[in-house]
Design a protein around this motif. Structure first.
Motif, PDB file in Angstrom:
ATOM      1  N   VAL A  49       0.839  -1.207   0.000  1.00 19.41           N
ATOM      2  CA  VAL A  49       0.000   0.000   0.000  1.00 19.41           C
ATOM      3  C   VAL A  49       0.870   1.251   0.000  1.00 19.41           C
ATOM      4  O   VAL A  49       0.651   2.186  -0.788  1.00 19.41           O
ATOM      5  N   TYR A  50       1.859   1.288   0.870  1.00 15.55           N
ATOM      6  CA  TYR A  50       2.706   2.475   0.976  1.00 15.55           C
ATOM      7  C   TYR A  50       3.462   2.738  -0.327  1.00 15.55           C
ATOM      8  O   TYR A  50       3.632   3.896  -0.736  1.00 15.55           O
ATOM      9  N   LYS A  51       3.915   1.682  -0.969  1.00 14.03           N
ATOM     10  CA  LYS A  51       4.625   1.842  -2.238  1.00 14.03           C
ATOM     11  C   LYS A  51       3.728   2.527  -3.266  1.00 14.03           C
ATOM     12  O   LYS A  51       4.156   3.477  -3.950  1.00 14.03           O
ATOM     13  N   ILE A  52       2.478   2.076  -3.362  1.00 12.01           N
ATOM     14  CA  ILE A  52       1.553   2.657  -4.334  1.00 12.01           C
ATOM     15  C   ILE A  52       1.166   4.078  -3.930  1.00 12.01           C
ATOM     16  O   ILE A  52       1.054   4.971  -4.786  1.00 12.01           O
ATOM     17  N   CYS A  53       0.981   4.320  -2.646  1.00  7.91           N
ATOM     18  CA  CYS A  53       0.710   5.684  -2.179  1.00  7.91           C
ATOM     19  C   CYS A  53       1.854   6.621  -2.533  1.00  7.91           C
ATOM     20  O   CYS A  53       1.625   7.752  -3.002  1.00  7.91           O
ATOM     21  N   ALA A  54       3.085   6.174  -2.311  1.00 10.15           N
ATOM     22  CA  ALA A  54       4.241   7.010  -2.612  1.00 10.15           C
ATOM     23  C   ALA A  54       4.332   7.310  -4.105  1.00 10.15           C
ATOM     24  O   ALA A  54       4.635   8.446  -4.502  1.00 10.15           O
ATOM     25  N   GLU A  55       4.056   6.319  -4.931  1.00 10.35           N
ATOM     26  CA  GLU A  55       4.100   6.513  -6.383  1.00 10.35           C
ATOM     27  C   GLU A  55       3.077   7.549  -6.836  1.00 10.35           C
ATOM     28  O   GLU A  55       3.299   8.269  -7.816  1.00 10.35           O
ATOM     29  N   ASN A  56       1.950   7.609  -6.127  1.00 11.49           N
ATOM     30  CA  ASN A  56       0.848   8.475  -6.535  1.00 11.49           C
ATOM     31  C   ASN A  56       0.690   9.707  -5.649  1.00 11.49           C
ATOM     32  O   ASN A  56      -0.284  10.453  -5.806  1.00 11.49           O
ATOM     33  N   ASP A  57       1.620   9.893  -4.706  1.00  9.37           N
ATOM     34  CA  ASP A  57       1.629  11.060  -3.822  1.00  9.37           C
ATOM     35  C   ASP A  57       0.325  11.174  -3.047  1.00  9.37           C
ATOM     36  O   ASP A  57      -0.305  12.239  -2.997  1.00  9.37           O
ATOM     37  N   LEU A  58      -0.078  10.057  -2.404  1.00 10.37           N
ATOM     38  CA  LEU A  58      -1.350   9.993  -1.702  1.00 10.37           C
ATOM     39  C   LEU A  58      -1.149   9.674  -0.226  1.00 10.37           C
ATOM     40  O   LEU A  58      -0.354   8.799   0.120  1.00 10.37           O
ATOM     41  N   PRO A  59      -1.890  10.326   0.659  1.00 11.42           N
ATOM     42  CA  PRO A  59      -1.923   9.921   2.067  1.00 11.42           C
ATOM     43  C   PRO A  59      -2.653   8.582   2.219  1.00 11.42           C
ATOM     44  O   PRO A  59      -3.393   8.148   1.334  1.00 11.42           O
ATOM     45  N   PHE A  60      -2.440   7.970   3.385  1.00  2.03           N
ATOM     46  CA  PHE A  60      -3.120   6.717   3.702  1.00  2.03           C
ATOM     47  C   PHE A  60      -3.602   6.759   5.140  1.00  2.03           C
ATOM     48  O   PHE A  60      -2.987   7.377   6.010  1.00  2.03           O
ATOM     49  N   ARG A  61      -4.710   6.070   5.388  1.00  2.77           N
ATOM     50  CA  ARG A  61      -5.259   5.992   6.740  1.00  2.77           C
ATOM     51  C   ARG A  61      -4.408   5.042   7.597  1.00  2.77           C
ATOM     52  O   ARG A  61      -4.652   3.845   7.700  1.00  2.77           O
TER      53      ARG A  61
END
Length: 287
Positions: A148-160
């Motif tokens: 999840v974190y890898k994909i968030c980082a690629e897309n510049d997105l926060p995560f819960r």
């Protein structure tokens, strides 16, 4: 330290009654963000609405479980995804079987497919979160958060994800600290607190009890960046035939549609923000 609160509508797109509730709450300021369950039948309506309203912070409710007995959904991804399905072909009923059976590569492909579907309809998501906590490893200890974190980082997105263990959830602080540190290593913006409310007690007996319970909770909101999430829905026969506790969703909608609720929150010195604000704060910008 200041108090910041995100009020997120989970399960956007689950059914039309959920969608109409979320539309109303976003437009009238009762909540600050929402997340769409892309595998669900009414997700296209939610996603098209989100695309038409970029002013709202709307993300993706990463979905890997299908928890209702008579209402089910399947993975969005095509190709190899058998580990994400139960014997009937739908997503797993429970988190424990998902955690046990899921293949990491298939989880990653499904996350990317859910993200791609949202973008197909024109949504540029504000953040990602997770339906029923299936990706956190709460049942077995086997989490999927690095993916999840890898994909968030690629897309510049926060995560819960949060830095402090939720009260009364039985999650060790050392586990939360480890998972939060992993988010930091990927540069993914996260929360300080994830603030869940309980239905165990007199708050389940009447709307008035639930309202008073929630208003009292806001009087004790912790410092830092906090998220509380709800599952609002309009009352309808479809909802009543999906969930035996349908009234919880109706009460949540009623409470946050009431302007007095927001006034009470702000009277406590709490600043309402959304996940785009969280991303800006993570980068040291003011909101």
């Amino acid at each position: 330290m200041d108090k910041y609160l995100i009020i997120n509508c989970d399960d956007f797109g689950m059914c039309h009654a959920a969608n109409t509730a979320v539309f109303d709450l976003l437009e009238n300021g009762g909540v600050t963000s929402a997340t769409v369950m892309t595998p669900c039948g009414w997700a296209p309506e939610a996603l098209m609405y989100a695309a038409k309203h970029p002013e709202f912070a709307i993300g993706i409710h990463l979905t890997f479980t299908s928890e209702w007995g008579k209402y089910k959904w399947r993975p969005v991804s095509e190709g190899a995804n058998s580990s994400l399905r139960d014997e009937s072909g739908f997503m797993h009923l429970h988190c424990d079987t998902f955690e046990r059976d899921a293949v990491v590569s298939e989880v990653e492909a499904e996350i990317r497919a859910q993200l791609a579907l949202a973008r197909f309809y024109g949504l540029e998501p504000s953040h990602l979160d997770n339906h029923m906590g299936s990706l956190y490893g709460l049942e077995s200890g086997r989490d999927f958060l690095d993916t999840v974190y890898k994909i968030c980082a690629e897309n510049d997105l926060p995560f819960r994800m949060m830095r402090f263990a939720p009260e009364k959830q039985g999650i060790p602080q050392e586990t939360v600290t480890r998972l939060a540190a992993a988010a930091d290593s990927f540069g993914v913006p996260i929360l300080d607190h994830l603030w869940e409310h309980s239905w165990q007690g007199p708050q389940s007996d009447s709307y008035e009890n639930f309202r008073d319970y929630m208003l009292t909770r806001f009087e004790n909101c912790p410092d830092g960046i906090v998220e509380t999430y709800i599952h609002p829905s309009a009352e309808c026969d479809e909802l009543k035939n999906t969930s035996s506790v349908w009234f919880r969703r109706v009460w949540e909608y009623r409470l946050f549609a009431d302007p007095a609720t927001r006034a009470h929150i702000e009277a406590q010195g709490i600043k309402l923000i959304n996940y785009r604000d969280l991303a800006r704060m993570y980068k040291g910008k003011k909101v």
